[in-house]
Design a protein around this motif. Sequence first.
Motif, mmCIF file in Angstrom:
data_model
loop_
_atom_site.group_PDB
_atom_site.id
_atom_site.type_symbol
_atom_site.label_atom_id
_atom_site.label_comp_id
_atom_site.label_asym_id
_atom_site.label_seq_id
_atom_site.Cartn_x
_atom_site.Cartn_y
_atom_site.Cartn_z
ATOM 1 N N ASN A 86 0.812 -1.218 0.000
ATOM 2 C CA ASN A 86 0.000 0.000 0.000
ATOM 3 C C ASN A 86 0.843 1.265 0.000
ATOM 4 O O ASN A 86 0.326 2.353 -0.232
ATOM 5 N N SER A 87 2.137 1.117 0.252
ATOM 6 C CA SER A 87 3.002 2.289 0.420
ATOM 7 C C SER A 87 3.478 2.887 -0.896
ATOM 8 O O SER A 87 4.081 3.958 -0.910
ATOM 9 N N ILE A 88 3.198 2.200 -1.999
ATOM 10 C CA ILE A 88 3.711 2.678 -3.291
ATOM 11 C C ILE A 88 2.630 2.541 -4.363
ATOM 12 O O ILE A 88 1.960 1.514 -4.452
ATOM 13 N N ILE A 89 2.453 3.600 -5.136
ATOM 14 C CA ILE A 89 1.463 3.607 -6.212
ATOM 15 C C ILE A 89 2.162 3.942 -7.528
ATOM 16 O O ILE A 89 2.903 4.923 -7.614
ATOM 17 N N ARG A 137 -7.794 9.970 -3.576
ATOM 18 C CA ARG A 137 -7.296 8.680 -3.084
ATOM 19 C C ARG A 137 -6.150 8.864 -2.092
ATOM 20 O O ARG A 137 -6.084 8.165 -1.074
ATOM 21 N N LEU A 138 -5.271 9.812 -2.383
ATOM 22 C CA LEU A 138 -4.123 10.055 -1.501
ATOM 23 C C LEU A 138 -4.558 10.613 -0.149
ATOM 24 O O LEU A 138 -3.914 10.362 0.874
ATOM 25 N N ARG A 166 4.487 19.166 -10.012
ATOM 26 C CA ARG A 166 4.187 20.464 -9.401
ATOM 27 C C ARG A 166 2.943 20.391 -8.525
ATOM 28 O O ARG A 166 2.873 21.018 -7.465
ATOM 29 N N LEU A 167 1.970 19.594 -8.947
ATOM 30 C CA LEU A 167 0.734 19.455 -8.196
ATOM 31 C C LEU A 167 0.954 18.694 -6.892
ATOM 32 O O LEU A 167 0.364 19.032 -5.854
ATOM 33 N N LEU A 168 1.809 17.679 -6.948
ATOM 34 C CA LEU A 168 2.019 16.807 -5.796
ATOM 35 C C LEU A 168 3.184 17.242 -4.910
ATOM 36 O O LEU A 168 3.415 16.642 -3.851
#
Length: 208
Positions: A86-89, A137-138, A166-168
């Motif tokens: 779950n720690s990586i997408i 989701r994040l 830039r968004l994240l």
Amino acid sequence: MTMLANTTVIPQALAALIEAFQKLPGVGPKSAMRLALHTLKQPEAYSHLLADALVQAKRVIQPCGVCGCLADAQPCALCRDDARQNSIICIVPESSDVFALERAGHFKGRYHVLGGLISPLDGIGPESLSIEALLGRLKHAPDVQELILALAPSVEGDTTSLYLSRLLEPLPIKLSRIAFGLPVGGELEYADSLTLARALEGRRQVGF
């Protein structure tokens, strides 16, 4: 109608079949003709099988409500798999990229399908992609530590990566992008398993 399908020698029903095949991506007039003739040479049962498979796929296949990958159940099998990290997408443009990475068998995290890449010339902006769904989701996944941008090294891929980075940027999440082993302009779904594995292993942190 295409030039091939317009020829008066070709029966109307065959011309219509050729037209249908030519609407598929990457299929030109000659390839459409070959596909149509091949289909006609098969037993009638094959035509029913092909038609039924198409109708059934259109009826049951929908984007997963979590990751956006095409699936026949909600959520999809990958999202239901408790063994995945779950720690990586891994963020990909299309479901076909998920299938390619799964064939490679080296990635054990989660996925998020954008539904395309930013391409102003084609009228595709950020609002056309599932970016809002990713942000939502994040918010409900505090254990996510890394996002991998598995986007093709193309103009559209670079544009989308820049926008997302830039968004994240304000989020306390590592952002990386696969790079090693993928040629410029290459698509994930056409890469071999070893190339995809090395691309994931050789990912670099995003920094524009």
